[in-house]
Write an enzyme that holds these catalytic residues in place. Structure first.
Site, PDB file in Angstrom:
ATOM      1  N   SER A  22     124.967  -8.649 -35.597  1.00 38.05           N
ATOM      2  CA  SER A  22     125.149  -9.943 -34.938  1.00 38.05           C
ATOM      3  C   SER A  22     126.027  -9.721 -33.723  1.00 38.05           C
ATOM      4  O   SER A  22     126.773  -8.735 -33.647  1.00 38.05           O
ATOM      5  CB  SER A  22     125.836 -10.920 -35.902  1.00 38.05           C
ATOM      6  OG  SER A  22     126.269 -12.096 -35.237  1.00 38.05           O
TER       7      SER A  22
ATOM      8  N   TYR B  11     132.861 -13.095 -41.677  1.00 38.61           N
ATOM      9  CA  TYR B  11     131.494 -12.772 -41.252  1.00 38.61           C
ATOM     10  C   TYR B  11     131.517 -11.639 -40.237  1.00 38.61           C
ATOM     11  O   TYR B  11     130.758 -10.667 -40.345  1.00 38.61           O
ATOM     12  CB  TYR B  11     130.829 -14.016 -40.668  1.00 38.61           C
ATOM     13  CG  TYR B  11     129.416 -13.777 -40.173  1.00 38.61           C
ATOM     14  CD1 TYR B  11     128.382 -13.562 -41.077  1.00 38.61           C
ATOM     15  CD2 TYR B  11     129.122 -13.780 -38.810  1.00 38.61           C
ATOM     16  CE1 TYR B  11     127.079 -13.347 -40.630  1.00 38.61           C
ATOM     17  CE2 TYR B  11     127.834 -13.571 -38.360  1.00 38.61           C
ATOM     18  CZ  TYR B  11     126.813 -13.351 -39.276  1.00 38.61           C
ATOM     19  OH  TYR B  11     125.533 -13.130 -38.829  1.00 38.61           O
TER      20      TYR B  11
END
Length: 243
Positions: free
Chosen positions: A141, A154
């Site tokens: 990501s 995350y």
């Protein structure tokens, strides 16, 4: 039809980037095994792609369970006779401030986003080593490149995916290793878990900025279709409007 048909495993293929990747690679002529926990969606996707002329099989997969992942890989060996590419796509993103102490969400992200990637590597690497080649594509990501408030855990999992991938790359001379880092992309990542206010804000931002999952699938297909001696190590794909 691609010049070189490959046997490709795609995790988290019941929606989003995984589904789009399965569609893109099947349309290019690759043999695809799709896995996820939602088997109804998988079965419908596999049937649709087979009806369109693709070679697609499906199998239930829980990436948090090493036995499940090994059975998934074994199924590919049975169906296709080899494993050329693993797309480690399954992921979760329940965002919240650290002070919320949503420990269950933290552990879920560690289990799926990092341990799931490790399980995938463990499941396919022996077969790839034995056949003398292969490619592991780990979906990270942009949060693996920067840390924003509410995304600390995350981001930690995605930074870890990048570190793991780079270490595996340096250890490998016959296995290609690719990290694909999407920005805002239409998916179901923002639909479950985390702080409700954060989830609403992220979903609103995604609705304004997000690119289609097919854009990430194109990046994955680009890496897959390079010659065996060309290793595309990292691709970052953001919406033009994303800061």
């Amino acid at each position: 039809m691609t010049a070189s048909r490959k046997n490709v495993l795609v995790t988290g293929a019941s929606s989003g980037i995984g589904e789009a990747t399965a569609r893109r690679l099947a349309a290019a002529g690759h043999r695809v095994l799709v896995g996820a926990r939602r088997t109804g969606r998988l079965a419908a996707l596999a049937k649709e792609l087979r009806d369109a002329g693709g070679t697609v099989h499906h199998r239930e997969l829980d990436v948090c369970d090493l036995g499940s992942f090994r059975a998934f890989a074994a199924s590919a060996l049975t169906e296709f006779g080899g494993i050329d590419v693993l797309v480690n796509n399954a992921g979760v993103m329940p965002l919240s401030p650290v002070a919320d102490l949503r420990v269950d969400d933290w552990n879920r992200m560690i289990d799926v986003n990092l341990r799931g990637v490790l399980h995938g590597i463990a499941a396919v690497l022996p077969a790839m080593r034995e056949q003398g080649g292969g490619q592991i594509i780990n979906i990270s990501s942009v949060s693996g490149h920067r840390v924003d408030p509410t995304a600390a855990v995350y981001s930690a999992t995605k930074f870890a995916v990048a570190a793991l991938s780079e270490g595996l790359r340096q250890e490998s001379r016959d296995i290609r290793v690719t990290v694909v880092s999407p920005g805002f992309t239409h998916s179901e990542l923002t639909h479950q878990g985390g702080n409700p206010d954060v989830r609403s804000a992220v979903r609103a931002a995604a609705e304004q900025l997000a690119i289609p999952a097919s854009a990430i699938a194109e990046a994955i297909a680009f890496a897959v279709d390079q010659p065996a001696d060309v290793d595309v190590n990292e691709l970052v794909v953001r919406p033009t409007a994303q800061g």
